[in-house]
Design an enzyme around this catalytic site. Structure first.
Site, PDB file in Angstrom:
ATOM      1  N   LYS A   1       3.194  -0.550   3.728  1.00 24.50           N
ATOM      2  CA  LYS A   1       3.015  -0.421   2.679  1.00 24.50           C
ATOM      3  C   LYS A   1       3.741   0.164   2.255  1.00 24.50           C
ATOM      4  O   LYS A   1       3.952   0.969   2.807  1.00 24.50           O
ATOM      5  CB  LYS A   1       2.158  -1.168   1.854  1.00 24.50           C
ATOM      6  CG  LYS A   1       1.113  -0.241   2.321  1.00 24.50           C
ATOM      7  CD  LYS A   1      -0.272   0.212   1.516  1.00 24.50           C
ATOM      8  CE  LYS A   1      -1.140   0.887   2.182  1.00 24.50           C
ATOM      9  NZ  LYS A   1      -0.659   2.696   1.515  1.00 24.50           N
TER      10      LYS A   1
ATOM     11  N   CYS B   1      -5.479   4.222  -2.106  1.00 24.94           N
ATOM     12  CA  CYS B   1      -5.100   3.688  -1.674  1.00 24.94           C
ATOM     13  C   CYS B   1      -6.482   2.073  -1.416  1.00 24.94           C
ATOM     14  O   CYS B   1      -6.988   0.899  -1.315  1.00 24.94           O
ATOM     15  CB  CYS B   1      -4.194   3.623   0.026  1.00 24.94           C
ATOM     16  SG  CYS B   1      -2.635   3.883  -0.542  1.00 24.94           S
TER      17      CYS B   1
ATOM     18  N   ASP C   1      -4.980   3.591   6.013  1.00 19.95           N
ATOM     19  CA  ASP C   1      -3.814   4.422   5.722  1.00 19.95           C
ATOM     20  C   ASP C   1      -4.318   6.172   6.248  1.00 19.95           C
ATOM     21  O   ASP C   1      -4.758   7.420   5.973  1.00 19.95           O
ATOM     22  CB  ASP C   1      -3.710   4.837   4.409  1.00 19.95           C
ATOM     23  CG  ASP C   1      -2.961   3.997   3.830  1.00 19.95           C
ATOM     24  OD1 ASP C   1      -2.725   2.917   4.139  1.00 19.95           O
ATOM     25  OD2 ASP C   1      -2.378   4.590   2.426  1.00 19.95           O
TER      26      ASP C   1
END
Ligand code: VGL
Ligand code: ZN
Length: 210
Positions: A117, A156, A31
């Site tokens: 995601k 995450c 990310d």
């Protein structure tokens, strides 16, 4: 379910520093998107500091012919994790917006695998394994060991690492390549402890042999 990862970690200790990368290793970049960098919708303090570190990891994995995988938070406009929908976060990483783009200074190889995601409006997904093809991609590439960096340590990164351990991967967390949201000041450190307790090995990128 995997066998006890703490046992697995103990077996791996012979692989001492510096770590020589080998076939079966892959880099997971979590990310590294504009919204998670300072100035972004959910900016992580010092998040930009991981960019040069991750870029040198990318170069290293590329030089060894090893796969680089980048996950991205990729939400629909009214995602359930957004405050206006009753969720915990300000709107962030809305698919196809500037905030969801990878950081301009991140040097992803053209053949990097990108895993989106959190695409289901009704479901949040902190882990790169949740409702994605990540596990299938890794098995088809013959990957056994993951080296993980990115944002954010306490969400995450943590959940991706835990799922990886459950899926029987050996996991090395690159501690200088992660930063935490730290809603509570200790969250990042707690997340690293939790990853260790689950069998992850926390190393520094300088422990990787050039
Ligand atoms: C993340 C909060 C909300 C992360 C994603 O990438 O760590 N954190 N969505
Ligand atoms: Zn999100």
């Amino acid at each position: 379910m995997c066998k006890n990862n703490t046992e697995v970690a103990a077996l791996l200790i012979p692989r001492i520093q510096p770590f020589e990368l080998e076939k079966g290793d892959a880099l997971i970049v979590v990310d590294l998107q504009n919204d998670f960098l300072p100035g972004g919708a959910l900016g992580v303090a010092d998040g930009e500091k991981v960019l040069t570190v991750i870029n040198s990891c990318i170069d290293l994995f590329q030089a060894h012919g090893l796969p680089v995988i980048a996950t991205r938070d990729w939400h629909p406009p009214k995602h359930c994790s957004f405050q206006e929908q009753g969720g915990p976060w300000p709107p962030h990483c809305v698919a196809d917006t500037h905030g969801a783009e990878f950081a301009a200074d991140l040097h992803l190889p053209s053949d990097a695998t990108i895993i989106s995601k959190g695409t289901d409006p009704k479901k949040d997904a902190y882990s790169g394994f949740e409702d994605t093809k990540l596990e299938a991609v890794l098995s088809s590439l013959g990957v056994r060991q993951l080296f993980v960096g990115g944002l954010a340590t306490d969400y995450c990164v943590l959940n991706t690492v835990k799922d990886a351990l459950e899926n029987c991967y050996s996991v090395y967390v690159l501690k200088d390549a992660v930063r935490a949201v730290n809603l509570d000041a200790e969250d990042g450190d707690k997340a690293l402890d939790e990853m260790r307790a689950n069998g992850a090995i926390v190393i520094a990128t300088m422990d990787l042999a050039a």
